[in-house]
Design a protein around this motif. Structure first.
Motif, PDB file in Angstrom:
ATOM      1  N   LYS A 119      -8.480   0.701   2.108  1.00  0.00           N
ATOM      2  CA  LYS A 119      -9.508   0.657   1.074  1.00  0.00           C
ATOM      3  C   LYS A 119     -10.854   0.264   1.668  1.00  0.00           C
ATOM      4  O   LYS A 119     -11.879   0.881   1.365  1.00  0.00           O
ATOM      5  CB  LYS A 119      -9.098  -0.329  -0.024  1.00  0.00           C
ATOM      6  N   SER A 179      -8.632   9.620   0.070  1.00  0.00           N
ATOM      7  CA  SER A 179      -7.633   8.645   0.519  1.00  0.00           C
ATOM      8  C   SER A 179      -7.346   8.867   1.994  1.00  0.00           C
ATOM      9  O   SER A 179      -7.597   9.943   2.540  1.00  0.00           O
ATOM     10  CB  SER A 179      -6.337   8.759  -0.303  1.00  0.00           C
ATOM     11  N   SER A 235       0.833  -1.196   0.000  1.00  0.00           N
ATOM     12  CA  SER A 235       0.000   0.000   0.000  1.00  0.00           C
ATOM     13  C   SER A 235       0.865   1.243   0.000  1.00  0.00           C
ATOM     14  O   SER A 235       0.576   2.215  -0.691  1.00  0.00           O
ATOM     15  CB  SER A 235      -0.917  -0.009   1.225  1.00  0.00           C
TER      16      SER A 235
END
Length: 498
Positions: free
Chosen positions: A252, A277, A5
């Motif tokens: 996510k 985000s 990530s």
């Protein structure tokens, strides 16, 4: 997972940097910057989802209170059926807490590694099974066994519920939510004597499956199993805490849940959620090592036997769990933890010692006053306790005569317990305003000082009225104090240690 990530985020930042450099003079949207959890949860708003969450909390708080308190209400009515001594009554009041002590650390580890929602769902369902088992108990040993297992099961969800709720609300609403939970807890304690009053007054006495004796106190326990069952089933349809998901580098999934909360609260489409985000939680060195091992194994051992791979992963998880606890034994968390442990132990010791014996105490006071209605008497605490001891001894030595008539409890016992519970509810109604006025620290300091003096003063209580007044104020202040302390723990400790 975390490394992948992080790499993806770095590549995205590089792309954004190139885009910004080609379009000189124009800047990206401020909302495109990764947001921390508090910013993200605030952006999701406060509305329908939060109200639904608080509604879900109602049966959950009932389940928490019922599991630790129901024994105190069945003791006066079940002493003939179970041949209970005073020691037996004390053991029944205490055994649920014995289970809680044993299961505290395992539940904490599971909540911080497997998730809040899983602990809540499985914990409440298992609690329901244990309560149903206690309702079918035919003797003292069976009842004690199921109550210990009930304490083992309920300890996880009852503690995690506070964390789950605070992690679903922004900083502005967290103190208020904790106070609402406190009010719901007081409402649950108010509901218990009402249920007992309604159920114990009915002459329920029959055989189940031709061999199991069922009495009114067992019907009472059956009814008290419903909140646990409802809680487990309802929370199954609730989302996981996005704060927990972020701590596991599952940004996510966390973002999708935050979008859902935003959609339910505002009615707007999910794609209009302003946060695009989330920041990456910085994993510990051990977590990075474990993740690296996991990645290497899965790349090089795709054909390995499933059982062998699962065994290794389990050992790594246990090792990570032990490593996770290490900071709790070092500064600065050690000092804070010792303060919280000491305060929580002392508050609960005093509050539960009095609260769990109040139904038995009020039942003894009601019986004593009924027997001495035409006499000039003083129902001091020592007199009532001596009377209760003698009555219990008489029941055991002359069981057939003492229990020939079904045990009935005078209405005063229920009314007195309802008054104490109602005072707790009223106290919570004003607790939020008091905290804003004088602060949580002063509330804990002065409130606990007052409750301590009242607890000592209970020794000199001369009648049922003074006992009700003193015990009502004592239990109310102690309840508010323990909720304030739990709120402080949530604020003081990082998520992985709560």
């Amino acid at each position: 997972m975390c490394e992948k990530s992080a790499a993806n985020v770095n590549r995205e930042k590089a792309k954004d940097g190139n885009s910004n450099s080609t379009a000189f003079g124009s800047s990206g949207s401020h909302d495109d910057a990764p947001a921390d959890f508090d910013k993200a949860i605030v952006a999701s708003g406060f509305g329908r989802f939060n109200l639904i969450l608080l509604l879900v909390t109602v049966p959950a708080t009932c389940a928490n209170v019922f599991e630790s308190t129901t024994m105190s209400y069945i003791l006066p009515i079940a002493e003939c059926d179970l041949h209970l001594t005073l020691t037996d009554k004390g053991v029944l009041n205490a055994c649920a807490y014995a289970g809680m002590i044993i299961s505290a650390i395992p539940w904490g580890y599971l909540a911080d590694t497997k998730g809040r929602r899983k602990v809540l769902v499985y914990g409440y369902i298992l609690t329901c099974i244990c309560v149903l088992g206690s309702a079918l108990s035919q003797n003292f040993i069976m009842l004690v066994t199921f109550k210990i297992f009930g304490g083992l099961m309920v300890n996880g969800p009852s503690a995690v519920l506070f964390t789950y709720l605070t992690e679903m609300h922004g900083p502005k609403y967290r103190p208020s939510v904790l106070m609402v939970v406190g009010m719901l807890t007081s409402t649950s304690t108010l509901l218990l004597p009402m249920l007992a009053w309604d159920i114990f007054s009915r002459p329920w006495d029959f055989l189940l499956f031709g061999s199991l004796d069922v009495h009114s106190w067992q019907i009472f326990l059956f009814v008290c199993a419903l909140p646990s069952l409802i809680s487990g089933l309802v929370i199954y349809f609730m989302p996981e805490s996005p704060r927990f998901l972020m701590s596991q580098c599952r940004n996510k999934e966390a973002l999708e849940i935050l979008k859902m909360i935003y959609h339910v609260n505002t009615g707007k489409p999910k794609d209009t959620y302003p946060i695009k985000s989330l920041i990456l939680e910085v994993p510990s060195r051990d977590a990075q090592k474990d993740e690296a091992i996991y990645t290497i194994e899965h790349k090089s051992e795709d054909n390995a036997e499933p059982a062998k791979r699962q065994s290794r992963t389990l050992m790594e998880s246990l090792h990570a769990g032990m490593q996770q606890m290490k900071p709790m034994f070092h500064k600065p968390l050690l000092g804070l933890a010792l303060h919280c442990y000491t305060m929580q132990f002392c508050i609960l010791l005093g509050m539960n010692t009095i609260r769990l014996w109040l139904p038995q105490l009020f039942a003894s006071i009601a019986e004593y006053e009924a027997e001495h209605a035409n006499e000039d008497y003083s129902a001091r605490m020592c007199t009532i306790l001596e009377y209760s001891v003698n009555k219990t001894a008489e029941t055991l030595t002359n069981h057939e005569n003492a229990c020939a008539v079904p045990k009935t409890i005078l209405m005063d016992m229920y009314i007195n317990n309802i008054i104490v519970s109602f005072c707790g509810l009223v106290g919570y109604s004003f607790a939020g305003a008091v905290i804003r006025l004088i602060g949580a620290k002063r509330l804990l300091t002065y409130g606990l000082l007052v409750s301590g003096v009242l607890g000592i003063a209970l020794y000199w209580s001369i009648n049922s009225l003074t006992t009700i007044i003193i015990s009502s104020v004592f239990v109310t202040v102690s309840d508010v104090a323990i909720s304030s302390l739990i709120g402080s723990v949530v604020a003081l400790f990082p998520i992985q240690f709560r």
